[in-house]
Scaffold this motif. Structure first.
Motif, short mmCIF file in Angstrom:
data_model
loop_
_atom_site.label_atom_id
_atom_site.label_comp_id
_atom_site.label_asym_id
_atom_site.label_seq_id
_atom_site.Cartn_x
_atom_site.Cartn_y
_atom_site.Cartn_z
N GLY A 36 33.77 42.71 28.20
CA GLY A 36 34.96 43.52 28.49
C GLY A 36 36.26 42.76 28.29
N PRO A 37 36.44 41.61 28.95
CA PRO A 37 37.64 40.81 28.69
C PRO A 37 37.75 40.35 27.24
N GLY A 38 36.59 40.12 26.60
CA GLY A 38 36.63 39.72 25.19
C GLY A 38 37.20 40.80 24.30
N LEU A 39 36.84 42.06 24.57
CA LEU A 39 37.41 43.17 23.79
C LEU A 39 38.92 43.26 24.01
N LEU A 40 39.36 43.06 25.24
CA LEU A 40 40.81 43.07 25.50
C LEU A 40 41.49 41.94 24.75
N PHE A 41 40.84 40.79 24.70
CA PHE A 41 41.42 39.65 23.99
C PHE A 41 41.53 39.94 22.49
N VAL A 42 40.46 40.51 21.92
CA VAL A 42 40.50 40.86 20.49
C VAL A 42 41.59 41.89 20.22
N ALA A 43 41.73 42.87 21.12
CA ALA A 43 42.78 43.87 20.96
C ALA A 43 44.16 43.22 20.98
N CYS A 44 44.36 42.26 21.87
CA CYS A 44 45.65 41.56 21.93
C CYS A 44 45.90 40.78 20.64
N VAL A 45 44.86 40.18 20.09
CA VAL A 45 45.02 39.45 18.83
C VAL A 45 45.45 40.39 17.71
N LEU A 46 44.76 41.53 17.60
CA LEU A 46 45.08 42.47 16.53
C LEU A 46 46.47 43.08 16.70
N VAL A 47 46.77 43.51 17.92
CA VAL A 47 48.08 44.11 18.16
C VAL A 47 49.19 43.08 18.00
N GLY A 48 48.96 41.88 18.53
CA GLY A 48 49.98 40.84 18.41
C GLY A 48 50.24 40.45 16.97
N ARG A 49 49.18 40.38 16.18
CA ARG A 49 49.35 40.03 14.76
C ARG A 49 50.16 41.09 14.02
N LEU A 52 56.21 51.29 20.07
CA LEU A 52 55.00 52.12 20.09
C LEU A 52 54.86 52.94 18.82
N ALA A 53 55.97 53.35 18.23
CA ALA A 53 55.89 54.11 16.98
C ALA A 53 55.27 53.26 15.87
N HIS A 54 55.67 52.01 15.82
CA HIS A 54 55.11 51.09 14.82
C HIS A 54 53.62 50.89 15.07
N LEU A 55 53.23 50.80 16.34
CA LEU A 55 51.82 50.62 16.67
C LEU A 55 51.02 51.88 16.34
N ARG A 56 51.58 53.06 16.63
CA ARG A 56 50.87 54.30 16.30
C ARG A 56 50.67 54.43 14.80
N ALA A 57 51.67 54.04 14.04
CA ALA A 57 51.54 54.10 12.58
C ALA A 57 50.42 53.18 12.10
N TYR A 58 50.31 52.02 12.73
CA TYR A 58 49.24 51.08 12.35
C TYR A 58 47.87 51.65 12.70
#
Length: 310
Positions: free
Chosen positions: A22-35, A45-51
Motif C-alpha cells: 500500500g505505501p509502495g503504491l503511494l510512493f510510486v504515484a508520488c514519483v510519477l506525479v512529481g516527475r 490539477l488541470a495539468h494533472l488531469r490532462a496527463y
C-alpha cells in the motif's frame, strides 16, 4: 495442516499488502506525479488531469498486454519500494538507538549535553532570581509574586529532555539506558545478560505486549523511512508536495518511535520484576524470598560460565 498453512499464508499476504504494498503504491504515484508536475505546476490539477487523460486514452494501455505490463511494472516498483523502506526502517532504528561508530555517538552526546546544560542553566537562573527576589521583598515587607509556575515549566522542559546530564546519543537511547541502570541498581544484574532468560520464562501475554510495542517501534522506523524516501523524490523531481508529505511522515515516525520506547521501557522493567526470580530458579540458583545481592552474584557467575562455554 493444509488449512493452517493456507490461513498463515493468507495472513502473511494481508500483512505484506498492508505494510509494504500500500505505501509502495503511494510512493510510486508520488514519483510519477512529481516527475510530470515538477515545481512550477506542483498543484496544477488541470495539468494533472490532462496527463491522466492522455495515459488513459493511449492505445498501448488499452490493449490487455499493455495494461498487464503497466500494472506489473507499477506493482513491481511498489514491492521493491516497500522492501527498500522495510530495510531502511532498520537503519532508522539504528539511528535512533545508535551503537557506533564512536565519533558519531560522541558527537551526539556532546550535542545533547550542550542542550541539556542550556535548559538546566535557564532553570537555575530563574530559580536564583526568584530566591533573591523573595529575600529582597521580605526585607521591604512587600508581597512576592510567585514564580513557581515558570519554574515548573522550565523544570518540566528540562526533564522532558533528560532528567540528568545525558550520556547517551539520543533520547530513545537515554530511556533504554535508564532501564538498564535501574535494573543494575535494583538487582545488581546486567539487563542485556539476563534478558534472554527473562524472555524465555515470561508469560505469553507479557511477551505479546512487549512484542506488540516492539512491532510498533519497527513500524515507526518504517514510517520515517518512507518520509526520507519522499524527500528524495522531492529532491529529484522538485515536486514540493512530496517534501511536505515526507516531513510529516518523518515527524510522525519519530513521535511514534518515542511513544513506543516510552511504553517499552516500563514493560521491560516490569517483566524483570515479575520473572527474575523464576529465571534464577530455572538456572539452578535458589531464590526463596528476595533477589538478594548474593543471588545476583551466583546468577552472574552462571551466565558468565555459559558465555565462556559458547
Amino acid at each position: 495442516m493444509n488449512t493452517f498453512l493456507q490461513e498463515l499464508s493468507k495472513k502473511a499476504a494481508e500483512r505484506w499488502a498492508a505494510v509494504l504494498l500500500g505505501p509502495g503504491l503511494l510512493f510510486v504515484a508520488c514519483v510519477l506525479v512529481g516527475r510530470h508536475q515538477g515545481f512550477t505546476r506542483a498543484l496544477d490539477l488541470a495539468h494533472l488531469r490532462a496527463y491522466v487523460r492522455s495515459v488513459s486514452t493511449d492505445k498501448a494501455y488499452q490493449e490487455p498486454a499493455g495494461l498487464v505490463m503497466a500494472a506489473s511494472v507499477v506493482l513491481l516498483g511498489a514491492a521493491v519500494a516497500g522492501l527498500v523502506a522495510s530495510s531502511a526502517g532498520g537503519l532508522v532504528e539504528r539511528l535512533w538507538l545508535p551503537a557506533g561508530p564512536d565519533w558519531y555517538v560522541n558527537l551526539l552526546v556532546r550535542w545533547r549535553e550542550w542542550r541539556w546544560s542550556r535548559k538546566e542553566q535557564a532553570y537555575r537562573t530563574v530559580e536564583a532570581e526568584a530566591r533573591q527576589e523573595l529575600v529582597r521583598n521580605r526585607r521591604r515587607g512587600i508581597d512576592t509574586h510567585s514564580r513557581s509556575t515558570e519554574l515548573r515549566r522550565l523544570l518540566s522542559r528540562r526533564n522532558a529532555y533528560s532528567e540528568r546530564l545525558p550520556d547517551q546519543p539520543t533520547w530513545m537511547a537515554q530511556r533504554m539506558a535508564g532501564a538498564t541502570a535501574r535494573v543494575e541498581k535494583r538487582y545488581r544484574m546486567d539487563l542485556a545478560e539476563i534478558w534472554p532468560h527473562i524472555w524465555s520464562v515470561a508469560d505469553g501475554q507479557v511477551r505479546d505486549d512487549i512484542q506488540g510495542v516492539r512491532d510498533t517501534l519497527t513500524g515507526a522506523g518504517r514510517t520515517a523511512a518512507w518520509g526520507g524516501g519522499l524527500l528524495g523524490v522531492a529532491a529529484v523531481t522538485f515536486w514540493w508536495p512530496a517534501a511536505a508529505l515526507g516531513v510529516v511522515l518523518l515527524v510522525t515516525g519519530h513521535r511514534r518511535g518515542r511513544v513506543a520506547i516510552d511504553t517499552l521501557v516500563p514493560l521491560i522493567e516490569s517483566a524483570v520484576d515479575l520473572y527474575l526470580r523464576e529465571a534464577a530458579r530455572r538456572m539452578g540458583v535458589p531464590c526463596p524470598y528476595t533477589f538478594s545481592p548474593a543471588v545476583a552474584d551466583r546468577v552472574t557467575r552462571v551466565l558468565r560460565v555459559q558465555a565462556s562455554d559458547t
